[in-house]
Scaffold this motif. Structure first.
Motif, mmCIF file in Angstrom:
data_model
loop_
_atom_site.group_PDB
_atom_site.id
_atom_site.type_symbol
_atom_site.label_atom_id
_atom_site.label_comp_id
_atom_site.label_asym_id
_atom_site.label_seq_id
_atom_site.Cartn_x
_atom_site.Cartn_y
_atom_site.Cartn_z
ATOM 1 N N LYS A 1 88.340 33.746 83.163
ATOM 2 C CA LYS A 1 89.649 34.372 83.381
ATOM 3 C C LYS A 1 89.551 35.650 84.220
ATOM 4 N N TYR A 2 88.336 36.191 84.352
ATOM 5 C CA TYR A 2 88.160 37.413 85.148
ATOM 6 C C TYR A 2 87.794 37.117 86.609
ATOM 7 N N ARG B 1 99.574 30.035 92.680
ATOM 8 C CA ARG B 1 99.346 28.658 93.112
ATOM 9 C C ARG B 1 99.867 28.367 94.510
ATOM 10 N N ASP B 2 101.007 28.961 94.873
ATOM 11 C CA ASP B 2 101.565 28.671 96.191
ATOM 12 C C ASP B 2 100.701 29.207 97.331
ATOM 13 N N GLY C 1 99.658 37.623 95.253
ATOM 14 C CA GLY C 1 99.948 37.501 93.833
ATOM 15 C C GLY C 1 98.754 36.912 93.102
ATOM 16 N N LEU C 2 98.479 37.404 91.907
ATOM 17 C CA LEU C 2 97.331 36.925 91.123
ATOM 18 C C LEU C 2 97.794 36.069 89.954
ATOM 19 N N ASP C 3 96.954 35.132 89.586
ATOM 20 C CA ASP C 3 97.168 34.327 88.389
ATOM 21 C C ASP C 3 96.120 34.752 87.369
ATOM 22 N N VAL C 4 96.529 35.589 86.426
ATOM 23 C CA VAL C 4 95.571 36.127 85.441
ATOM 24 C C VAL C 4 95.453 35.213 84.225
ATOM 25 N N ASN C 5 96.178 34.105 84.220
ATOM 26 C CA ASN C 5 96.122 33.174 83.088
ATOM 27 C C ASN C 5 95.710 31.782 83.545
#
Length: 296
Positions: A58-59, A65-66, A275-279
Motif C-alpha cells: 500500500k506504500y 486509475r484513469d 492523483g494518488l490511489d492510497v487504497n
C-alpha cells in the motif's frame, strides 16, 4: 571567549579538518565518500522490491486509475529485472560519476585548483551558511537538470540518449542511473557544476560542507523520484521530497521534467500533480513476469 558548542558545524568539521591536517585535496576528495553514501537509499528501496512484502504494498506509488489504466497496477519488479538494471546502473554510477569525479579532484589538487572553500572557523563554517549555500546549489542543480532533461526529449537526442531510461514506465530505485553511458556523463553535470557556477556568479566559493549537503540532498530527491514508493508521513504540500513528482514523468513524458522542486516545472508550465490511489488492492501476483519492463 565562550567555548564553541560541540554541536556547532565548525566543531564537527574541525575534527575532520584536524585529522587530515587541513589538506585541501584530502578534504575535497571526501566529496566522493559523500557521493557513495548518497547511494544508500537506492539499496534500501531495492531491498524492499526484492522482499515483495504484501504488508508494504500500500506504500508503493499507485496513481488514480484513469491515469495509469493502460499500464495496469504497479507490482514489484522481478529479481531478474532488478539484477540486469543493477549492472547497468552501477556501471554508469562508477564510470560516469565516481571515478571521473575522483580523477578530476586529484588533478585539481596537483594543479593547486580547489573549487570549494575548505577552511575552518566559527564564523566561516556555520549551519546557516550550509543551509543557504546547499539550497542555492540545489536550485541551480534542478534548473540545469530541467534544461538538459528537456533537451533529451527533443527528437535529436531522445532515441540516442534518453529512450533507454524511459524503458521504465513504472520506475524503480535503480532506474535512477539506468541509461546510456553517454547520457549518464551528461547528467553528471547538474551535480558537479552548480558550486562552480555560483562561484562565478557571486565571486565566492561555496564551502565544502555545503557541497556535501547539496550532493546528498539532490541525490536523495532523484532516487525518491524513481523508487516507486511514497512517504505516507510527508504531506503533499511539502515543496520537495515528493516521490510522485518525477516518478509520474515516466508515465507521462510531457510533464514533470525536474528532479527536486515541483516549482521548477511550474515556472515553465510543465507541472502536473497526479492523483494518488492510497487504497490500491493487493494483487494476487505480487511481481511482474520475468523480463517485463513496461515497454511500449
Amino acid at each position: 571567549m565562550s567555548k564553541p558548542s560541540p554541536l556547532s558545524l565548525n566543531s564537527l568539521y574541525k575534527k575532520l579538518y584536524d585529522r587530515v591536517k587541513g589538506d585541501k585535496g584530502k578534504i575535497t576528495m571526501m566529496t566522493i565518500a559523500v557521493l557513495l553514501l548518497s547511494e544508500a537509499p537506492i539499496y534500501f528501496f531495492t531491498l524492499l522490491d526484492i522482499l515483495k512484502l504484501k504488508s508494504l504494498y500500500k506504500y508503493r506509488l499507485h496513481y488514480a486509475r484513469d491515469l495509469t489504466e493502460h499500464l495496469g497496477s504497479r507490482k514489484y519488479p522481478p529479481l531478474s529485472l532488478i539484477l540486469s538494471t543493477l549492472k547497468n546502473a552501477e556501471y554508469n554510477f562508477f564510470l560516469a560519476y565516481v571515478i571521473p569525479g575522483a580523477l578530476l579532484i586529484k588533478l585539481g589538487s596537483k594543479l593547486g585548483i580547489y573549487a570549494y572553500d575548505t577552511d575552518e572557523g566559527e564564523e566561516k563554517v556555520t549551519w546557516k551558511r550550509l543551509f543557504k549555500e546547499s539550497f542555492m546549489i540545489s536550485i541551480v542543480a534542478d534548473l540545469l537538470f530541467y534544461g538538459l532533461h528537456r533537451l533529451m526529449h527533443t527528437p535529436r537526442f531522445y532515441l540516442t540518449f534518453h529512450k533507454k531510461h524511459h524503458e521504465f514506465k513504472y520506475s524503480m530505485a535503480l532506474a535512477h542511473h539506468y541509461m546510456e553511458f553517454h547520457e549518464a556523463c551528461v547528467f553528471a553535470l547538474p551535480q558537479a557544476l552548480p558550486p562552480i557556477i555560483l562561484w562565478m556568479l557571486t565571486g565566492k566559493k561555496m564551502h565544502i560542507t555545503s557541497m556535501w549537503a547539496g550532493v546528498f540532498f539532490t541525490q536523495v530527491n532523484a532516487i525518491l523520484g524513481h523508487a516507486g514508493w511514497r512517504i505516507p508521513i510527508l504531506p503533499r504540500w511539502v515543496p520537495t521530497f515528493q516521490p510522485d513528482y518525477h516518478d509520474f514523468h515516466h508515465v507521462d513524458y510531457s510533464v514533470n521534467f525536474g528532479a527536486i522542486y515541483p516549482l521548477t516545472d511550474m515556472l515553465f508550465g510543465t507541472y502536473l500533480k497526479p492523483g494518488l490511489d492510497v487504497n490500491a488492492a493487493v494483487p494476487k501476483e505480487m511481481s511482474y513476469p520475468t523480463g517485463f519492463q513496461w515497454k511500449k
